[in-house]
Design a protein around this motif. Structure first.
Motif, PDB file in Angstrom:
ATOM      1  N   TYR A  82      54.037  31.513  41.402  1.00  0.00           N
ATOM      2  CA  TYR A  82      54.369  32.095  40.111  1.00  0.00           C
ATOM      3  C   TYR A  82      54.235  33.616  40.080  1.00  0.00           C
ATOM      4  CZ  TYR A  82      53.885  27.344  38.146  1.00  0.00           C
ATOM      5  OH  TYR A  82      54.019  26.024  37.841  1.00  0.00           O
ATOM      6  N   ASP A  83      53.796  34.247  41.158  1.00  0.00           N
ATOM      7  CA  ASP A  83      53.314  35.631  41.105  1.00  0.00           C
ATOM      8  C   ASP A  83      54.320  36.599  40.499  1.00  0.00           C
ATOM      9  OD1 ASP A  83      51.073  37.357  41.811  1.00  0.00           O
ATOM     10  OD2 ASP A  83      52.602  38.394  42.999  1.00  0.00           O
ATOM     11  N   TYR A  84      53.843  37.420  39.531  1.00  0.00           N
ATOM     12  CA  TYR A  84      54.703  38.440  38.922  1.00  0.00           C
ATOM     13  C   TYR A  84      53.908  39.640  38.419  1.00  0.00           C
ATOM     14  CZ  TYR A  84      53.459  36.910  34.148  1.00  0.00           C
ATOM     15  OH  TYR A  84      52.793  36.613  32.983  1.00  0.00           O
ATOM     16  N   GLY A  85      52.746  39.901  39.042  1.00  0.00           N
ATOM     17  CA  GLY A  85      51.986  41.096  38.672  1.00  0.00           C
ATOM     18  C   GLY A  85      51.000  40.892  37.558  1.00  0.00           C
ATOM     19  N   PRO A 100      47.861  37.784  36.119  1.00  0.00           N
ATOM     20  CA  PRO A 100      47.205  36.546  36.545  1.00  0.00           C
ATOM     21  C   PRO A 100      48.118  35.346  36.283  1.00  0.00           C
ATOM     22  CG  PRO A 100      45.755  37.872  35.158  1.00  0.00           C
ATOM     23  CD  PRO A 100      47.115  38.495  35.087  1.00  0.00           C
ATOM     24  N   THR A 101      48.160  34.435  37.220  1.00  0.00           N
ATOM     25  CA  THR A 101      49.029  33.266  37.064  1.00  0.00           C
ATOM     26  C   THR A 101      48.219  31.988  37.252  1.00  0.00           C
ATOM     27  OG1 THR A 101      49.559  33.394  39.413  1.00  0.00           O
ATOM     28  CG2 THR A 101      51.119  34.416  37.895  1.00  0.00           C
ATOM     29  N   PRO A 102      48.695  30.903  36.668  1.00  0.00           N
ATOM     30  CA  PRO A 102      48.004  29.626  36.896  1.00  0.00           C
ATOM     31  C   PRO A 102      48.165  29.171  38.341  1.00  0.00           C
ATOM     32  CG  PRO A 102      50.004  29.304  35.605  1.00  0.00           C
ATOM     33  CD  PRO A 102      49.845  30.788  35.772  1.00  0.00           C
ATOM     34  N   ASP A 103      47.196  28.413  38.788  1.00  0.00           N
ATOM     35  CA  ASP A 103      47.236  27.846  40.132  1.00  0.00           C
ATOM     36  C   ASP A 103      47.083  26.334  39.950  1.00  0.00           C
ATOM     37  OD1 ASP A 103      47.348  27.689  42.830  1.00  0.00           O
ATOM     38  OD2 ASP A 103      45.390  28.607  43.210  1.00  0.00           O
ATOM     39  N   PRO A 104      48.149  25.655  39.551  1.00  0.00           N
ATOM     40  CA  PRO A 104      48.018  24.263  39.118  1.00  0.00           C
ATOM     41  C   PRO A 104      47.512  23.341  40.226  1.00  0.00           C
ATOM     42  CG  PRO A 104      50.142  25.155  38.452  1.00  0.00           C
ATOM     43  CD  PRO A 104      49.526  26.150  39.395  1.00  0.00           C
ATOM     44  N   THR A 105      46.870  22.277  39.793  1.00  0.00           N
ATOM     45  CA  THR A 105      46.428  21.219  40.688  1.00  0.00           C
ATOM     46  C   THR A 105      47.202  19.952  40.329  1.00  0.00           C
ATOM     47  OG1 THR A 105      44.726  20.389  39.197  1.00  0.00           O
ATOM     48  CG2 THR A 105      44.099  22.198  40.667  1.00  0.00           C
ATOM     49  N   ALA A 106      46.935  18.897  41.075  1.00  0.00           N
ATOM     50  CA  ALA A 106      47.591  17.617  40.771  1.00  0.00           C
ATOM     51  C   ALA A 106      47.231  17.151  39.358  1.00  0.00           C
ATOM     52  CB  ALA A 106      47.174  16.571  41.805  1.00  0.00           C
ATOM     53  N   ASP A 107      46.097  17.612  38.826  1.00  0.00           N
ATOM     54  CA  ASP A 107      45.688  17.218  37.476  1.00  0.00           C
ATOM     55  C   ASP A 107      46.441  17.981  36.390  1.00  0.00           C
ATOM     56  OD1 ASP A 107      43.772  15.522  38.550  1.00  0.00           O
ATOM     57  OD2 ASP A 107      42.162  17.005  38.419  1.00  0.00           O
ATOM     58  N   THR A 108      47.026  19.142  36.731  1.00  0.00           N
ATOM     59  CA  THR A 108      47.559  20.018  35.684  1.00  0.00           C
ATOM     60  C   THR A 108      49.040  20.368  35.839  1.00  0.00           C
ATOM     61  OG1 THR A 108      46.962  22.027  36.918  1.00  0.00           O
ATOM     62  CG2 THR A 108      45.290  21.116  35.431  1.00  0.00           C
ATOM     63  N   GLN A 109      49.641  20.003  36.971  1.00  0.00           N
ATOM     64  CA  GLN A 109      51.019  20.441  37.246  1.00  0.00           C
ATOM     65  C   GLN A 109      51.984  20.011  36.133  1.00  0.00           C
ATOM     66  OE1 GLN A 109      52.035  22.403  40.074  1.00  0.00           O
ATOM     67  NE2 GLN A 109      53.794  22.626  38.701  1.00  0.00           N
ATOM     68  N   ALA A 110      51.758  18.825  35.584  1.00  0.00           N
ATOM     69  CA  ALA A 110      52.681  18.307  34.559  1.00  0.00           C
ATOM     70  C   ALA A 110      52.721  19.215  33.328  1.00  0.00           C
ATOM     71  CB  ALA A 110      52.268  16.888  34.151  1.00  0.00           C
ATOM     72  N   GLU A 153      57.797  31.426  26.325  1.00  0.00           N
ATOM     73  CA  GLU A 153      58.331  32.660  26.902  1.00  0.00           C
ATOM     74  C   GLU A 153      58.389  32.525  28.413  1.00  0.00           C
ATOM     75  OE1 GLU A 153      57.191  36.283  23.828  1.00  0.00           O
ATOM     76  OE2 GLU A 153      56.396  36.325  25.861  1.00  0.00           O
ATOM     77  N   ALA A 154      59.560  32.749  28.971  1.00  0.00           N
ATOM     78  CA  ALA A 154      59.699  32.686  30.426  1.00  0.00           C
ATOM     79  C   ALA A 154      59.124  33.963  31.029  1.00  0.00           C
ATOM     80  CB  ALA A 154      61.171  32.536  30.803  1.00  0.00           C
ATOM     81  N   ALA A 155      58.079  33.809  31.844  1.00  0.00           N
ATOM     82  CA  ALA A 155      57.492  34.961  32.530  1.00  0.00           C
ATOM     83  C   ALA A 155      58.273  35.249  33.808  1.00  0.00           C
ATOM     84  CB  ALA A 155      56.024  34.691  32.852  1.00  0.00           C
ATOM     85  N   THR A 156      58.649  34.203  34.507  1.00  0.00           N
ATOM     86  CA  THR A 156      59.499  34.290  35.694  1.00  0.00           C
ATOM     87  C   THR A 156      60.426  33.083  35.634  1.00  0.00           C
ATOM     88  OG1 THR A 156      58.228  32.877  37.177  1.00  0.00           O
ATOM     89  CG2 THR A 156      57.501  35.169  37.003  1.00  0.00           C
ATOM     90  N   LYS A 157      61.276  32.936  36.640  1.00  0.00           N
ATOM     91  CA  LYS A 157      62.180  31.779  36.587  1.00  0.00           C
ATOM     92  C   LYS A 157      61.421  30.466  36.753  1.00  0.00           C
ATOM     93  CE  LYS A 157      64.003  31.746  41.357  1.00  0.00           C
ATOM     94  NZ  LYS A 157      63.166  30.654  41.845  1.00  0.00           N
ATOM     95  N   MET A 174      43.414  33.039  31.352  1.00  0.00           N
ATOM     96  CA  MET A 174      43.657  34.345  31.984  1.00  0.00           C
ATOM     97  C   MET A 174      45.146  34.683  32.073  1.00  0.00           C
ATOM     98  SD  MET A 174      40.654  34.742  34.782  1.00  0.00           S
ATOM     99  CE  MET A 174      38.945  34.623  34.252  1.00  0.00           C
ATOM    100  N   PRO A 175      46.030  33.733  32.362  1.00  0.00           N
ATOM    101  CA  PRO A 175      47.455  34.094  32.415  1.00  0.00           C
ATOM    102  C   PRO A 175      47.992  34.600  31.072  1.00  0.00           C
ATOM    103  CG  PRO A 175      47.082  32.028  33.568  1.00  0.00           C
ATOM    104  CD  PRO A 175      45.802  32.355  32.830  1.00  0.00           C
ATOM    105  N   LEU A 176      47.278  34.271  29.970  1.00  0.00           N
ATOM    106  CA  LEU A 176      47.727  34.706  28.649  1.00  0.00           C
ATOM    107  C   LEU A 176      47.154  36.065  28.274  1.00  0.00           C
ATOM    108  CD1 LEU A 176      46.970  31.261  26.980  1.00  0.00           C
ATOM    109  CD2 LEU A 176      49.117  32.003  28.017  1.00  0.00           C
ATOM    110  N   GLY A 177      46.228  36.575  29.097  1.00  0.00           N
ATOM    111  CA  GLY A 177      45.646  37.881  28.823  1.00  0.00           C
ATOM    112  C   GLY A 177      44.189  37.824  28.399  1.00  0.00           C
ATOM    113  N   ALA A 178      43.581  36.646  28.392  1.00  0.00           N
ATOM    114  CA  ALA A 178      42.149  36.505  28.094  1.00  0.00           C
ATOM    115  C   ALA A 178      41.401  36.469  29.418  1.00  0.00           C
ATOM    116  CB  ALA A 178      41.895  35.237  27.287  1.00  0.00           C
ATOM    117  N   ILE A 179      40.969  37.626  29.877  1.00  0.00           N
ATOM    118  CA  ILE A 179      40.513  37.761  31.256  1.00  0.00           C
ATOM    119  C   ILE A 179      39.019  38.015  31.379  1.00  0.00           C
ATOM    120  CG2 ILE A 179      40.733  39.248  33.291  1.00  0.00           C
ATOM    121  CD1 ILE A 179      43.738  39.583  32.238  1.00  0.00           C
ATOM    122  N   ALA A 180      38.507  38.962  30.609  1.00  0.00           N
ATOM    123  CA  ALA A 180      37.117  39.397  30.757  1.00  0.00           C
ATOM    124  C   ALA A 180      36.230  38.734  29.705  1.00  0.00           C
ATOM    125  CB  ALA A 180      37.036  40.907  30.627  1.00  0.00           C
ATOM    126  N   PRO A 181      34.911  38.700  29.979  1.00  0.00           N
ATOM    127  CA  PRO A 181      33.996  38.111  28.996  1.00  0.00           C
ATOM    128  C   PRO A 181      34.171  38.671  27.577  1.00  0.00           C
ATOM    129  CG  PRO A 181      32.842  38.423  31.055  1.00  0.00           C
ATOM    130  CD  PRO A 181      34.215  39.028  31.242  1.00  0.00           C
TER     131      PRO A 181
END
Lengths: 137, 385
Positions: A4-7, A9-19, A123-127, B138-145
């Motif tokens: 997902y990287d676009y500059g 912080p991005t989520p790093d989904p797991t099998a529990d959260t991908q859906a 909102e689409a952050a990336t494609k 954090m991806p939404l902008g809630a990053i620091a304590p």
């Protein structure tokens, strides 16, 4: 760095959260729902806190709720957010009884109050990555 | 059986606190640890238990090599962030009460201001208890304590009418105490107006609502009551100790009551164990990563009702000379951010009568709290024996 990287912080989904993230991409807010007792839970986790079942399905939320609390960020703790300051983060009581957090878009801070009705937008952050936001309902 | 009277704080030590130590975290920690050992009148080899601060670089093994400990019999980590120091008192008291070891050293060091290791936000994200925050907030902008905790303060303000000026009272009285301390990073007087004029970080939290980033180290020793009698300084007995974890411990967003911390569960247990009342407390060192967290803990401790923390602090109760002087060393807000380990050090000094210009007259019974991660809480009530 992940898919997902676009500059920012991005989520790093797991099998529990991908859906959840796949749902976002389709413009749907999906919540984990216990297959046995129907309790809805968020954030996603393997075990139902009401009946300890490990079986779940994903159900689409209405996407409506009311503001429980908020903060307005005036400092960018990640350089990716510098251009957006100040931005509003709302903590929302969803109609389904769980909470979620997202930025409130298209509204001035002066409208903020506990109980303010909001609805979700996407909102689409990336494609590949879509993030939830709220707007005043 | 309870832990009441089974353990004592026998040694405390600290380094200079600064923005740039110029020393490694290992050197800083050994310096503070040796100071604590000497303060207790012990030999470094007498240390037979270590509780290391979880995410930091120095581990129990470093003490075997640096202190020449021949038979380290107990090592542990208490992973509660800023509640770790006080939870470690519980852990150490249990270990010495069980006869596993005699003298447990509980140290911290950090180059939190100058050092490598990344900013708070990136560090938080790597901790497993924050995995959900990392993915969903954090991806939404809630990053620091500051951003994660601000909605708790806002909710309190909306429910109870708590004001920013009331939060300012905490920053101002804490700064006053720091100036008296002699080893504090912040030495310039602070007024309510200075606080109100400081820049907004994450509304309602302003710059002076936030704690420092610091370089330095401190350490304390928890000994069995029996072996405490061999030590050099007046025995500071642990009367009551407990830890508590809030509902939804890893995500404040999902917590049923945003204004209730883990401390609300721990405090009644500690007071009951100690057999003392709130009126018996002469001095309190209350974890102060943010001013609001102090206010909320004063309520969760039971010094006032939920919602009355603002009026309580505004009354002057928490100032030196007030009915409950708090953070007599200047806390994390104005002395240094040593994750509350410096609060334990200060409590021991107060109860020994070694607190210098900020000494509370005839302080005999006091408490210290920890607050960590997204709301873990811990408390120890101690008394000069």
């Amino acid at each position: 760095m992940n898919a997902y990287d676009y500059g920012k912080p991005t989520p790093d989904p797991t099998a529990d959260t991908q859906a959840y993230w796949d749902g976002m991409k389709q413009g749907k807010l999906l919540l984990q729902t216990c297959s046995d007792c129907g309790t809805i839970r968020h954030y996603p986790r393997p075990v139902c806190p009401a009946c300890y079942s490990m079986e779940h399905r994903w159900t689409e939320a209405k996407g409506t709720g009311t503001v429980h609390s908020w903060t307005i960020s005036h400092h960018a703790f990640h350089p990716g957010f510098k251009g957006e300051l100040p931005y509003i983060l709302v903590t929302v009581d969803l109609a389904e009884g769980v909470r979620m957090q997202a930025q409130l878009k298209g509204a001035d801070a002066s409208v903020l109050k506990v109980g303010l009705p909001v609805r979700i937008a996407f909102e689409a952050a990336t494609k590949d990555l879509t993030l939830p936001v709220f707007v005043v309902a | 059986m309870s832990l009441k009277g089974k353990a004592a704080i026998t040694g405390v030590g600290d380094t200079r606190y600064s923005r740039q130590s110029g020393k490694s975290v290992t050197t800083l920690q050994m310096e503070a640890s040796l100071a604590a050992v000497r303060d207790a009148g012990l030999d470094p080899k007498d240390i037979d238990g270590i509780i290391a601060y979880g995410s930091m670089a120095v581990v129990a093994e470093d003490y075997i090599t640096n202190f020449g400990i021949a038979d380290l019999r107990f090592s542990a980590v208490t992973p509660l962030g800023g509640a770790s120091a006080v939870s470690s008192i519980q852990c150490a008291a249990a270990a010495v009460a069980a006869g596993i070891c005699n003298h447990v050293l509980i140290p911290i060091s950090r180059n939190g201001s100058s050092g490598a290791g990344g900013r708070i936000g990136s560090r938080v994200r790597e901790m497993p208890q924050f995995r959900l925050i990392g993915e969903f907030e954090m991806p939404l902008g809630a990053i620091a304590p500051a951003q994660l905790y601000a909605p708790m303060a806002r909710r309190h303000m909306e429910l109870y009418g708590t004001t920013s000026r009331q939060l300012a009272e905490i920053a101002v009285s804490t700064r006053h105490n720091a100036i008296l301390n002699g080893n504090a990073m912040m030495t310039k007087p602070l007024s309510i107006e200075d606080h109100q004029a400081s820049r907004m970080i994450s509304d309602p939290l302003r710059l002076y609502d936030c704690s420092l980033e610091s370089d330095g180290a401190c350490a304390f020793i928890v000994s069995s009551m029996e072996r405490a009698q061999d030590c050099a300084k007046p025995v500071i007995q642990v009367l009551g100790v407990a830890e508590g974890h809030p509902d939804s411990p890893s995500a404040i967003t999902q917590r049923p009551d945003l204004t209730r911390l883990g401390l609300a569960k721990a405090a009644p247990k500690a007071f009951a164990m100690a057999g003392v009342t709130h009126d018996d407390i002469d001095v309190a060192e209350v974890y102060d990563c943010f001013t609001y967290i102090v206010l909320c803990q004063l309520e969760d401790l039971g010094f006032c009702k939920k919602g009355e923390g603002g009026a309580f602090v505004q009354s002057g109760a928490i100032r030196l000379g007030g009915k409950l002087p708090i953070n007599t060393h200047g806390g994390l807000l104005s002395q240094a951010h040593m994750a509350g380990f410096n609060h334990v050090v200060e409590l021991a000094r107060q109860l020994r009568g070694e607190a210098g210009q900020a000494q509370v007259a005839d302080a005999r019974i006091g408490l210290v709290t920890g607050y960590g991660d997204m709301g873990d809480g811990s408390i120890a009530i101690c008394a000069r024996a």
